[in-house]
Design an enzyme around this catalytic site. Structure first.
Site, PDB file in Angstrom:
ATOM      1  CD  GLU A 173      -2.776   1.358   2.436  1.00  0.00           C
ATOM      2  OE1 GLU A 173      -3.591   2.295   2.465  1.00  0.00           O
ATOM      3  OE2 GLU A 173      -2.734   0.476   3.319  1.00  0.00           O
ATOM      4  CE  LYS A 219      -6.311  -0.074   1.580  1.00  0.00           C
ATOM      5  NZ  LYS A 219      -6.953  -0.531   2.817  1.00  0.00           N
TER       6      LYS A 219
END
Length: 364
Positions: free
Chosen positions: A188, A230
């Site tokens: 992420e 992500k």
């Protein structure tokens, strides 16, 4: 350079790829329920609920105990350390409750951000020390994937070369350690929506950050088929005066991803980044309706954008449990449709679902 010391066995690779595919099976995304104790305090404050361990357990029990059909929309749930060891109202550990629905259990493993001296307020993410041991324990305790968040920002001087390189390297090191322990890493690199930058600036920064992340993952011999990404959607900054349509956001986002994310990555699960519930669904839907070729699944890993309506309906009262669960299931179904490009908005979005969930310089 020609010889290779295999990082993972064939069996390890197969296990990781299978887990990743399960999480992003068609129509499925991720419920991010890994908010830290401090973040839950902010959430609860808005509905006048005291931030106690029992109230946190109670709200999460409400989310995890919905009807089993939720597994048609949710493929994975990310937990916070505390939640992993809590039990449902019926006395069953949460990981078992989730697994019994056929949903994969994940865990947030980073330890938050730390400043990078000599930069304009940029950060790196802490938590590599002892990570291998923690991952081994989490795997034993029922987790099959993990999440680590790095944060970048856009300004005249950011993201800097140092900020990009440091965060890319930390994400790659984390991903490698997870895979060694049988956990699928969710990578992420979030570029914050703070600022007045336009869509083009965000697209450019997103491309540079993702290119660096995948170079680092390659340098660290990370097995891409056993990872998920992500990222932020490509959106204008919150203070930008120009407003863009879901189609424009979709085009900019998918273009950036096509230029930087290898086709070996099975799925990309967007963070909602303070968008309203409805906005996050509309943008995801628009991406999945584009005629541009997309080699990976485009799905969701939403926290606030799956929970906001449920929280407002709950208000900390047991009597509101059913209404709150219904609100959560509704959002999950909408995002499931959006992940297939099949969401048709009715124009009946409730107030809670259209409220901006933006928090400046957001920290979990």
């Amino acid at each position: 350079m020609t010889h290779q010391f295999p990082a993972l066995s064939t069996e390890q690779k197969k296990e990781l790829a299978t887990i990743a595919e399960r999480i992003v099976a068609p129509g499925k995304g991720i419920l991010a329920a890994d908010e830290s104790t401090g973040t839950m305090a902010k959430r609860f404050q808005k509905i006048n609920v005291e931030n106690t361990e029992e109230n946190r357990r109670s709200f999460r029990d409400l989310l995890f105990s919905v009807d089993d059909s939720i597994s048609e929309s949710i493929g994975g749930v990310i937990l916070f350390h505390e939640t992993l060891y809590q039990k449902s109202d019926k006395g069953v550990l949460f990981p078992k409750v989730i697994k019994d629905k056929g949903i994969v259990v994940g865990i947030k493993v980073d330890k938050g951000t730390a400043g990078l001296a000599g930069t304009d307020g940029e950060t790196t993410t802490q938590g590599l020390d002892g990570l291998s041991e923690r991952c081994a324990q989490y795997k034993k305790d029922g987790c099959d994937f993990a999440k680590w968040r790095c944060v970048l920002k856009i300004s005249d001087s950011c993201p800097s070369a140092l900020g990009i390189a440091e965060n890319a390297n930390v994400l790659a090191r984390y991903a490698s350690i997870c895979q060694q322990n049988g956990l699928v890493p969710i990578v992420e690199p979030e570029i914050l929506p703070d600022g007045d930058h336009d869509l083009k600036q965000c697209q450019y920064a997103t491309e540079k950050v993702l290119a660096a992340v995948y170079k680092a993952l390659s340098d660290h011999h990370v097995y891409l088929e056993g990872t998920l990404l992500k990222p932020n959607m490509v959106t204008a900054g919150h203070s930008c005066t120009k407003k863009y349509t879901p189609l424009e956001v979709a085009m900019a986002t998918v273009t950036a991803l096509r230029r930087t994310v290898p086709a070996a990555v099975p799925g990309i699960c967007f963070l909602s980044g303070g968008q309203s519930e409805e906005e996050a669904s509309l943008n995801l839907n628009a991406m999945n309706q584009l005629s541009l070729h997309r080699p990976w699944k485009l799905s969701f890993s939403y926290g606030r954008a799956l929970q906001a309506s449920a929280l407002s309906a709950w208000k900390g009262q047991a009597a509101n449990k059913k209404a709150s669960q219904d609100a959560f299931v509704t959002r999950a179904k909408i995002n499931s449709l959006a992940s297939k490009g099949e969401y048709k908005p009715s124009g009946q979005a409730g107030q809670a679902s259209t409220q901006s969930l933006f928090t400046a310089s957001y920290t979990y």
